[in-house]
Design a protein around this motif. Sequence first.
Motif, PDB file in Angstrom:
ATOM      1  N   SER A 119      39.187  38.147  30.606  1.00  0.00           N
ATOM      2  CA  SER A 119      37.931  38.062  29.861  1.00  0.00           C
ATOM      3  C   SER A 119      37.513  36.607  29.699  1.00  0.00           C
ATOM      4  O   SER A 119      38.342  35.671  29.774  1.00  0.00           O
ATOM      5  CB  SER A 119      37.993  38.717  28.478  1.00  0.00           C
ATOM      6  OG  SER A 119      38.618  37.863  27.531  1.00  0.00           O
ATOM      7  N   VAL A 120      36.236  36.431  29.457  1.00  0.00           N
ATOM      8  CA  VAL A 120      35.683  35.097  29.254  1.00  0.00           C
ATOM      9  C   VAL A 120      36.257  34.471  27.987  1.00  0.00           C
ATOM     10  O   VAL A 120      36.531  33.256  27.942  1.00  0.00           O
ATOM     11  CB  VAL A 120      34.146  35.176  29.176  1.00  0.00           C
ATOM     12  CG1 VAL A 120      33.558  33.860  28.698  1.00  0.00           C
ATOM     13  CG2 VAL A 120      33.565  35.539  30.541  1.00  0.00           C
ATOM     14  N   GLY A 143      33.961  42.572  32.931  1.00  0.00           N
ATOM     15  CA  GLY A 143      32.631  43.044  32.540  1.00  0.00           C
ATOM     16  C   GLY A 143      31.754  41.858  32.192  1.00  0.00           C
ATOM     17  O   GLY A 143      32.207  40.708  32.191  1.00  0.00           O
ATOM     18  N   PHE A 144      30.497  42.120  31.919  1.00  0.00           N
ATOM     19  CA  PHE A 144      29.577  41.067  31.471  1.00  0.00           C
ATOM     20  C   PHE A 144      29.731  40.942  29.960  1.00  0.00           C
ATOM     21  O   PHE A 144      29.014  41.577  29.187  1.00  0.00           O
ATOM     22  CB  PHE A 144      28.145  41.412  31.860  1.00  0.00           C
ATOM     23  CG  PHE A 144      27.904  41.470  33.349  1.00  0.00           C
ATOM     24  CD1 PHE A 144      28.688  40.731  34.229  1.00  0.00           C
ATOM     25  CD2 PHE A 144      26.888  42.250  33.877  1.00  0.00           C
ATOM     26  CE1 PHE A 144      28.476  40.771  35.595  1.00  0.00           C
ATOM     27  CE2 PHE A 144      26.658  42.293  35.242  1.00  0.00           C
ATOM     28  CZ  PHE A 144      27.444  41.561  36.103  1.00  0.00           C
ATOM     29  N   TRP A 145      30.670  40.106  29.561  1.00  0.00           N
ATOM     30  CA  TRP A 145      31.158  40.079  28.186  1.00  0.00           C
ATOM     31  C   TRP A 145      30.055  39.818  27.162  1.00  0.00           C
ATOM     32  O   TRP A 145      29.948  40.521  26.154  1.00  0.00           O
ATOM     33  CB  TRP A 145      32.267  39.034  28.062  1.00  0.00           C
ATOM     34  CG  TRP A 145      32.871  38.959  26.706  1.00  0.00           C
ATOM     35  CD1 TRP A 145      33.703  39.875  26.121  1.00  0.00           C
ATOM     36  CD2 TRP A 145      32.696  37.920  25.747  1.00  0.00           C
ATOM     37  NE1 TRP A 145      34.057  39.467  24.859  1.00  0.00           N
ATOM     38  CE2 TRP A 145      33.452  38.268  24.611  1.00  0.00           C
ATOM     39  CE3 TRP A 145      31.984  36.718  25.737  1.00  0.00           C
ATOM     40  CZ2 TRP A 145      33.507  37.463  23.477  1.00  0.00           C
ATOM     41  CZ3 TRP A 145      32.036  35.918  24.619  1.00  0.00           C
ATOM     42  CH2 TRP A 145      32.790  36.291  23.508  1.00  0.00           C
ATOM     43  N   VAL A 146      29.228  38.828  27.400  1.00  0.00           N
ATOM     44  CA  VAL A 146      28.186  38.484  26.428  1.00  0.00           C
ATOM     45  C   VAL A 146      27.144  39.604  26.355  1.00  0.00           C
ATOM     46  O   VAL A 146      26.714  40.009  25.271  1.00  0.00           O
ATOM     47  CB  VAL A 146      27.516  37.149  26.785  1.00  0.00           C
ATOM     48  CG1 VAL A 146      26.441  36.798  25.763  1.00  0.00           C
ATOM     49  CG2 VAL A 146      28.568  36.030  26.856  1.00  0.00           C
ATOM     50  N   ASP A 147      26.756  40.118  27.494  1.00  0.00           N
ATOM     51  CA  ASP A 147      25.760  41.183  27.511  1.00  0.00           C
ATOM     52  C   ASP A 147      26.300  42.472  26.886  1.00  0.00           C
ATOM     53  O   ASP A 147      25.528  43.249  26.308  1.00  0.00           O
ATOM     54  CB  ASP A 147      25.303  41.435  28.948  1.00  0.00           C
ATOM     55  CG  ASP A 147      24.669  40.198  29.553  1.00  0.00           C
ATOM     56  OD1 ASP A 147      23.520  39.887  29.217  1.00  0.00           O
ATOM     57  OD2 ASP A 147      25.357  39.508  30.337  1.00  0.00           O
ATOM     58  N   ARG A 163      23.028  32.443  22.983  1.00  0.00           N
ATOM     59  CA  ARG A 163      22.904  31.269  23.852  1.00  0.00           C
ATOM     60  C   ARG A 163      24.204  30.468  23.900  1.00  0.00           C
ATOM     61  O   ARG A 163      24.597  29.969  24.964  1.00  0.00           O
ATOM     62  CB  ARG A 163      21.745  30.387  23.374  1.00  0.00           C
ATOM     63  CG  ARG A 163      20.373  31.055  23.525  1.00  0.00           C
ATOM     64  CD  ARG A 163      19.245  30.037  23.451  1.00  0.00           C
ATOM     65  NE  ARG A 163      19.232  29.315  22.185  1.00  0.00           N
ATOM     66  CZ  ARG A 163      18.618  29.711  21.091  1.00  0.00           C
ATOM     67  NH1 ARG A 163      17.947  30.869  21.094  1.00  0.00           N
ATOM     68  NH2 ARG A 163      18.627  28.995  19.985  1.00  0.00           N
ATOM     69  N   LEU A 164      24.878  30.356  22.761  1.00  0.00           N
ATOM     70  CA  LEU A 164      26.160  29.649  22.745  1.00  0.00           C
ATOM     71  C   LEU A 164      27.200  30.367  23.602  1.00  0.00           C
ATOM     72  O   LEU A 164      27.943  29.727  24.373  1.00  0.00           O
ATOM     73  CB  LEU A 164      26.662  29.523  21.302  1.00  0.00           C
ATOM     74  CG  LEU A 164      25.918  28.524  20.401  1.00  0.00           C
ATOM     75  CD1 LEU A 164      26.407  28.653  18.965  1.00  0.00           C
ATOM     76  CD2 LEU A 164      26.119  27.092  20.913  1.00  0.00           C
ATOM     77  N   LEU A 165      27.257  31.699  23.460  1.00  0.00           N
ATOM     78  CA  LEU A 165      28.236  32.457  24.233  1.00  0.00           C
ATOM     79  C   LEU A 165      27.905  32.433  25.722  1.00  0.00           C
ATOM     80  O   LEU A 165      28.807  32.372  26.564  1.00  0.00           O
ATOM     81  CB  LEU A 165      28.316  33.898  23.723  1.00  0.00           C
ATOM     82  CG  LEU A 165      28.890  34.082  22.315  1.00  0.00           C
ATOM     83  CD1 LEU A 165      28.907  35.556  21.934  1.00  0.00           C
ATOM     84  CD2 LEU A 165      30.296  33.497  22.207  1.00  0.00           C
ATOM     85  N   LYS A 166      26.622  32.470  26.050  1.00  0.00           N
ATOM     86  CA  LYS A 166      26.231  32.379  27.460  1.00  0.00           C
ATOM     87  C   LYS A 166      26.619  31.026  28.046  1.00  0.00           C
ATOM     88  O   LYS A 166      27.066  30.928  29.206  1.00  0.00           O
ATOM     89  CB  LYS A 166      24.725  32.597  27.604  1.00  0.00           C
ATOM     90  CG  LYS A 166      24.322  34.024  27.870  1.00  0.00           C
ATOM     91  CD  LYS A 166      24.828  34.505  29.217  1.00  0.00           C
ATOM     92  CE  LYS A 166      24.460  35.932  29.514  1.00  0.00           C
ATOM     93  NZ  LYS A 166      25.040  36.424  30.775  1.00  0.00           N
ATOM     94  N   PHE A 311      22.082  46.820  31.095  1.00  0.00           N
ATOM     95  CA  PHE A 311      22.344  45.850  32.162  1.00  0.00           C
ATOM     96  C   PHE A 311      23.832  45.688  32.448  1.00  0.00           C
ATOM     97  O   PHE A 311      24.256  45.601  33.600  1.00  0.00           O
ATOM     98  CB  PHE A 311      21.722  44.502  31.770  1.00  0.00           C
ATOM     99  CG  PHE A 311      22.136  43.358  32.644  1.00  0.00           C
ATOM    100  CD1 PHE A 311      21.706  43.260  33.953  1.00  0.00           C
ATOM    101  CD2 PHE A 311      22.974  42.361  32.155  1.00  0.00           C
ATOM    102  CE1 PHE A 311      22.079  42.208  34.764  1.00  0.00           C
ATOM    103  CE2 PHE A 311      23.366  41.296  32.953  1.00  0.00           C
ATOM    104  CZ  PHE A 311      22.913  41.221  34.270  1.00  0.00           C
ATOM    105  N   ALA A 312      24.648  45.656  31.395  1.00  0.00           N
ATOM    106  CA  ALA A 312      26.076  45.361  31.566  1.00  0.00           C
ATOM    107  C   ALA A 312      26.826  46.449  32.318  1.00  0.00           C
ATOM    108  O   ALA A 312      27.954  46.230  32.765  1.00  0.00           O
ATOM    109  CB  ALA A 312      26.737  45.124  30.200  1.00  0.00           C
ATOM    110  N   ASN A 313      26.227  47.623  32.476  1.00  0.00           N
ATOM    111  CA  ASN A 313      26.897  48.709  33.189  1.00  0.00           C
ATOM    112  C   ASN A 313      27.286  48.334  34.613  1.00  0.00           C
ATOM    113  O   ASN A 313      28.246  48.876  35.169  1.00  0.00           O
ATOM    114  CB  ASN A 313      26.008  49.955  33.235  1.00  0.00           C
ATOM    115  CG  ASN A 313      26.099  50.792  31.977  1.00  0.00           C
ATOM    116  OD1 ASN A 313      26.996  50.616  31.163  1.00  0.00           O
ATOM    117  ND2 ASN A 313      25.168  51.720  31.811  1.00  0.00           N
TER     118      ASN A 313
END
Length: 410
Positions: A119-120, A143-147, A163-166, A311-313
Amino acid sequence: MVWHARMRFMSDPRPGVLYMSYDGMLEPLGQGQVIAYLERLADEFRIHLISFEKPVDLARGPSLRALEARLAAVGIVWHRRRYHKRPRFVSTIWDMACATLVAVAIARRERIAVLHARSVLSAAMLYPARLLARARFIVDIRGFWVDERVDGHQIKAGGVIYRLLKHMENAMLGAADRIVALTEASARVLRDDPRFGRPAAPIAVIPTCADLNAFTPAVQPPHGFVVGYVGQIGGWYRFDRMVELFAEFRRVRPDATMLVINRKNHDEMHRIFASYGIPPDAYAVRGAELAEVPAEVRRMTVALSINAVNFANAARAPTKLAEYLGCGVPCISSEGVGDVEAILEGERVGVVIRDFSEKGKHAAVAQMLALLDDPGLPDRCVAAARRRFALIDGVASYRRLYHELSGEVA
């Protein structure tokens, strides 16, 4: 102590790997999707494992001792951390700070060659160790963790925290020597979508795999017509939609029952069943340990995996799909989930439902019932699972990554 450490390195030439997971190893996911891989890699690598364990799991003494023995038997050194949930954000920062210091100490002391972040968030905790120990860095995004945080209504899209997490996500992907994604769909997004910074590191697609020596088909066909589901509810899992589909099955097959394997949320599930007019004798909800899950899946005639549309799917590869197919059980899935559509429709082992109108539900159930008339379906499910989700293949992929990266260090 320094002398003993040097002697250990001289006597054990295997490359060192430090693996970090924010998920607990005492949970089924940790045992099925982390330990199942690492214990098979420990023959060629010195593995240190950092994980965050929930207090309720740490309190289960026999399970804790059994897992300690299991890891010790293959030489994995387990550095377990206690997971803190409250106060929100502060507890996460505390967990991250402590784990970062532990990771730096291990990486330097054990001369770690490969840092593997699951994970990120784990990547952010391992990043200082990457700088100080000069080890190679795998960011295994899962996965797309932030999304996913946005999809789960935990943070607001476009807000300050988002924005910080991205920024952190992009920085970790940019720092990676290798990226692991679960699906081809997510690999395409990572390469092309500017929201992920278009990272330059090679991307390996390794789907969530299952131990297909455990998840095997039933010797005898299941008794009755059982619609099944294994896993969590809430967030991006649409259990209400699954009950809707079950109600449609009961319209066509009044004898149908539903079996749900879930460790918690039972009261919520009973409420959802009641809201759709499903009587208590038409379904069963129960928990199961990981070793018990294959037997429960074998009782199913057809299985479900329905997600909310988001989106994250694209980055998700449901572990349950590998387990269902390994047991010879076809699946109905929602659209847009990773590579699931290509698997179910391409291999003819399931149905993809694209809308939950009355017409859409009726069509999905009719397609599944027609598919079940095919006597070759169970064998086709097993063959698809072995071709796409065999644990031995997933282990081989990680083994290659570890050797490539540790060779670069050498």
